[in-house]
Motif scaffolding. Structure first.
Motif, short mmCIF file in Angstrom:
data_model
loop_
_atom_site.label_atom_id
_atom_site.label_comp_id
_atom_site.label_asym_id
_atom_site.label_seq_id
_atom_site.Cartn_x
_atom_site.Cartn_y
_atom_site.Cartn_z
N UNK A 1 13.56 -1.54 8.35
CA UNK A 1 14.35 -0.47 7.75
C UNK A 1 13.60 0.35 6.72
N UNK A 2 12.40 -0.08 6.31
CA UNK A 2 11.62 0.65 5.32
C UNK A 2 10.27 1.06 5.90
N UNK A 3 9.72 2.12 5.36
CA UNK A 3 8.37 2.52 5.72
C UNK A 3 7.37 1.82 4.80
N UNK A 4 6.12 1.85 5.20
CA UNK A 4 5.09 1.25 4.35
C UNK A 4 5.05 1.84 2.96
N UNK A 5 5.06 3.20 2.81
CA UNK A 5 5.04 3.78 1.46
C UNK A 5 6.22 3.36 0.60
N UNK A 6 7.37 3.08 1.20
CA UNK A 6 8.53 2.64 0.41
C UNK A 6 8.33 1.23 -0.13
N UNK A 7 7.53 0.43 0.56
CA UNK A 7 7.28 -0.94 0.12
C UNK A 7 6.14 -1.00 -0.89
N UNK A 8 5.25 -0.03 -0.86
CA UNK A 8 4.04 -0.05 -1.69
C UNK A 8 4.30 -0.34 -3.17
N UNK A 9 5.30 0.26 -3.82
CA UNK A 9 5.49 0.00 -5.27
C UNK A 9 5.76 -1.47 -5.60
N UNK A 10 6.17 -2.24 -4.63
CA UNK A 10 6.51 -3.64 -4.88
C UNK A 10 5.30 -4.57 -4.74
N UNK A 11 4.26 -4.13 -4.05
CA UNK A 11 3.17 -5.01 -3.64
C UNK A 11 1.92 -4.70 -4.44
N UNK A 12 1.53 -5.63 -5.29
CA UNK A 12 0.36 -5.41 -6.14
C UNK A 12 -0.95 -5.51 -5.36
N UNK A 13 -0.93 -6.21 -4.23
CA UNK A 13 -2.14 -6.35 -3.43
C UNK A 13 -2.18 -5.35 -2.27
N UNK A 14 -1.44 -4.26 -2.39
CA UNK A 14 -1.49 -3.22 -1.36
C UNK A 14 -2.85 -2.55 -1.37
N UNK A 15 -3.34 -2.20 -0.20
CA UNK A 15 -4.61 -1.50 -0.11
C UNK A 15 -4.47 -0.10 -0.68
#
Length: 271
Positions: free
Chosen positions: A205-219
């Protein structure tokens, strides 16, 4: 008829597709309700596997490994794409339906999942594939992605190994999921300092950019090209007086070339 090859100790085991699931906060569920909650999860997973026309892992010798608060399911590698799409989306939808019907006395069911593929010996489950699957499941990126799911009304977050992503999403084998539905990240586990692998995070239900703020190890996202083009080859020859001669040998798109130009001569001669 040729005799079957004799297996040697250094032979590479057959490749298998692996899905691991884990219940959030299972240890916080009152002991008297643990069995019922786990049974509900097993029923949901079994129903969704049937909906996706996936084989029952328990029909494969050693194909089901109970982990207490979850399980590791083994499948033939040919169904790998279906383990990503539609399985993950339908599993989240089933958890949403469960939540709508859940009794107030029953615990909320949220799951983390991981999908990997690799050689694995059965029935002893020896091999890096099962270790990497569980570490993807427990990675900080996957745990943080579940917070994104919570905030959006979802109940599932999943981590795909890079090889799974390349064989399924990148290869165009997922009908409803594209690259924008995934966040490129690095899987790290706090108590496994030697483990660090690229992965793809997915929250249905979410796109990658929408999840990015939650993930500190995002590329880090790829740098966007500058919107202001620079002259590829320009020279300025000053002359006496207030003006100058400008020679441009490439396309110029800057809004302002100079503050003022008294005289402009365009030389249209072909070189």
């Amino acid at each position: 008829m040729d005799a079957p090859l004799h297996a040697e100790p250094l032979d590479v085991p057959a490749e298998l597709a692996l899905v691991a699931i884990d219940m959030e906060k299972y240890s916080q569920i009152p002991e008297a309700k643990m069995a019922a909650a786990r049974c509900d999860v097993d029923d949901i997973v079994a129903t969704v596997l049937a909906e996706c026309q996936l084989p029952d892992p328990q029909e494969l010798p050693g194909g089901y490994k109970d982990s207490g608060d979850g399980a590791i399911l083994l499948f033939p590698p040919s169904v790998l794409a279906r383990l990503v799409d539609p399985l993950l989306g339908r599993l989240d939808a089933a958890l949403v339906r469960y939540e709508r019907q859940r009794l107030a006395s029953s615990p909320v069911l949220r799951l983390r999942a991981s999908v990997h593929v690799g050689p694995l010996s059965l029935p002893d489950h020896r091999g890096d594939a099962i270790n990497d699957t569980t570490r993807l499941l427990d990675s900080q990126a996957n745990r943080q992605a579940l917070s994104a799911a919570k905030d959006s009304g979802g109940f599932l977050a999943a981590a795909l190994s890079e090889i799974v992503y390349q064989r399924t999403v990148h290869a165009g084998r997922t009908q409803d999921l594209g690259p924008h539905h995934f966040l490129e990240a690095v899987a790290r586990v706090g108590d496994k300092p030697g483990f660090e692998q690229p992965c793809r995070i997915h929250v249905p239900g979410l796109t990658g950019p929408a999840v990015r703020p939650y993930v500190t190890d995002a590329a880090s996202p790829a740098a966007a090209p500058s919107s202001t083009a620079q002259p590829s080859d320009a020279s300025v020859t000053p002359v006496s007086g207030s003006g100058g001669t400008f020679q441009f040998h490439g396309q110029v798109s800057d809004a302002t070339i100079a503050n003022s130009i008294d005289t402009l001569r365009i030389d249209r001669r072909q070189r």
